[in-house]
Design a protein around this motif. Sequence first.
Motif, PDB file in Angstrom:
ATOM      1  N   ALA A 142       0.829  -1.209   0.000  1.00  0.00           N
ATOM      2  CA  ALA A 142       0.000   0.000   0.000  1.00  0.00           C
ATOM      3  C   ALA A 142       0.861   1.255   0.000  1.00  0.00           C
ATOM      4  O   ALA A 142       0.567   2.226  -0.710  1.00  0.00           O
ATOM      5  N   SER A 150      -5.360   2.550  -2.595  1.00  0.00           N
ATOM      6  CA  SER A 150      -6.237   2.623  -1.421  1.00  0.00           C
ATOM      7  C   SER A 150      -7.629   2.071  -1.700  1.00  0.00           C
ATOM      8  O   SER A 150      -8.247   1.454  -0.828  1.00  0.00           O
ATOM      9  N   TRP A 159      -2.564   2.827   6.512  1.00  0.00           N
ATOM     10  CA  TRP A 159      -2.715   2.341   5.138  1.00  0.00           C
ATOM     11  C   TRP A 159      -4.128   1.838   4.843  1.00  0.00           C
ATOM     12  O   TRP A 159      -4.376   1.241   3.793  1.00  0.00           O
ATOM     13  N   CYS A 194      -8.298   3.342   5.206  1.00  0.00           N
ATOM     14  CA  CYS A 194      -9.262   4.367   5.618  1.00  0.00           C
ATOM     15  C   CYS A 194     -10.490   3.647   6.172  1.00  0.00           C
ATOM     16  O   CYS A 194     -11.350   3.188   5.415  1.00  0.00           O
TER      17      CYS A 194
END
Length: 729
Positions: free
Chosen positions: A362, A369, A409, A411
Amino acid sequence: MDFSDGFVSKEHLELHRSASESADPLSVSPLHISPRSPRSPRSPKSPKTPKSPKSPRSPKMQGKHGKGSPLKQDRHSHSSVDGRPKKGGCGGKGTWGGLLDTDENDVLDPNDPNFNSSEECENPIAKKERVDFEEYKKKATIIVEEYFTTDDITSTANEFRELDRPNYSYYFVKKLVSKAMDRHDKEKEMAAVLLSALYAEFIDPPQVYKGFCKLVECADDLIVDIPDTVDVLALFIARAVVDDILPPAFLKKEMNYLPKDSKGVEVLKRADKGYLAAPLHAEIIERRWGGSKKRTVEDVKAKINNLLIEYVVSGDKKEACRCIKDLKVPFFHHEIVKRALVMAMERRQAEGRLLDLLKEAAEEGLINSSQVSKGFGRMIDYVDDLSLDIPNARGILQSLISKAASEGWLCASSLKSLSLEPEKRSLEDSVARIFKTKAQSIIQEYFLSGDILEVNSCLESENSTYSSELNAIFVKRLITLAMDRKNREKEMASVLLSSLCFPADDVVNGFVMLIESADDTALDNPVVVEDLAMFLARSVVDEVLAPQHLEEIGSQCAAPESIGSKVLKMAKSLLKARLSGERILRCWGGGGSSRPGWAVEDVKDKIGKLLEEFESGGGVREACRCMKELGMPFFNHEVVKKALVAIMEKKNERLWILLEECFGSGLITMNQMTKGFGRVAESLEDLALDVPDVQKQFTRYVERAKNAGWLDSSFSFSKSGHITENGTG
């Protein structure tokens, strides 16, 4: 002089001898010719040779030399004519001569109207750069041509590296794409693969960006030689975005710099709206030019699983990242995330190592993402099934989400909510889960044996209560398994569905469940929209569903851009096509049964014969049996049409009895009746040539059909024979 011929007297011989003896060779100076000036028309005469002293015995001679003097041959012409070529060898009369010849010492005149200052004043450095760029263009073109011939990425990359002109790499991108645009799909796919292979390692990202900018800017020029420039270049840009070598923001940024009426704007709009905005666009774009056809989804999943297992054993992150990159499926990286999380939950000792790999991928941008979030999202949807094997699956997944979010890394706000307490399952849910397992076994066995009676028997024992919910589950499972197999199994599934005689509402619910889960199905089957649309259309053709059921399904999948709406649109378009029934029935190679279907002309001929047999005294039951054996219920409107025409021509209503029996037994549906009456209405003008009162007769039969419930009360037709709805044209 030779005097041996005997014609000279002795006196002459004596004179010649005395002259020869008296002549002094050294006293005769050689002829001297002074150089001629190029501008002088004539040369001065050579000085006279001084006379040699006379011998006392030599006689007096006229002229400068004696008559027999050997020096007579050394004389040169005193003519004023120059012996050299006329006009310097530049032609004669009527020619340009040497007027266009230039002197080597000529210099450029700044006052000359044709004077070009760049010739005299060009910067030596700029001139060298221009020459280098021209040389680079030639070499780049050769490399591209050779690549299309050899399809060798490694050697092409090495040759490109030898160019050693990183500032000109954008031209290579432009040349590669523009050359491929004018070739076949094979070369287009090769160009896309090469760009992806050279990206970052050989060509800097800004150079790739600049190369595509140049392509968009010159779209107006490209379209002169390549008429489909807009579509092809848009697809190249979309492919670059999918392959992560071009940022999605490129489209909007570049659009701001282009004139609104330019072809470049059309290209960018086509790429955005036509390709990147479509559902499942990544898979569609990847396969557009034939790429990835040899590699199935199962192959990719197997490779992902293998690389994760090898990584857990070796712990080599660099090698694992290289393997991920070599897969060249950036749109499918969510599968890597999902499988890594499942492996981390199953092998707790490998959890830290697997999370480190995901973090590394990532942070390096190898897995973007959105793919990370999608992978975690799929795990949240899958956690209930995973709980059967891992009791604390929810708690473990929640801890993994927390770790990933804390390390930056993932959300977490983009994910669905995950409650630690699983929802309590009702008895019906457990029954449904057990039935799913058994239904899958029944269907798989059916695909091997093709025994419909055995399926009916098994369903009666497993669903003794004839539960509508279980029927819908069976429909969903049947079509889901068939979509993942070949055309043979798809045809068998359609035949089974029409043979089970499930209530239409149960089949509708099954299709609604299929459409609701289409997003997940699409991960394994990129053509889920086409397959579902064909199954839905086939159900209508086989009279399993009525056309109005499509609207009912649509009301439950109302989102305009959802997969459900796309499935319905495609199904309706398939049904509206000419000869749609026959085409849909043969879409998977069958004809509604295990044998090939009848040809249309053969069916018409058989229908005509069975009507003739019935009219001449045949039994109703036998006629109905023959119609069933045709196995083409979607074509029963032909029976209605031929029967009506025969009734009106022969004024014999025996065939009306057959229509009554067929409608009463459900062999001919209202939809087929309406279609048959409608076809007769359209041919009334032709029938009137043979049957003058056909209009009056047909009106009477329409009223009888309405009273019998064969036709809807809104059915009507104009006097010209055109069908109208609700009595209006």
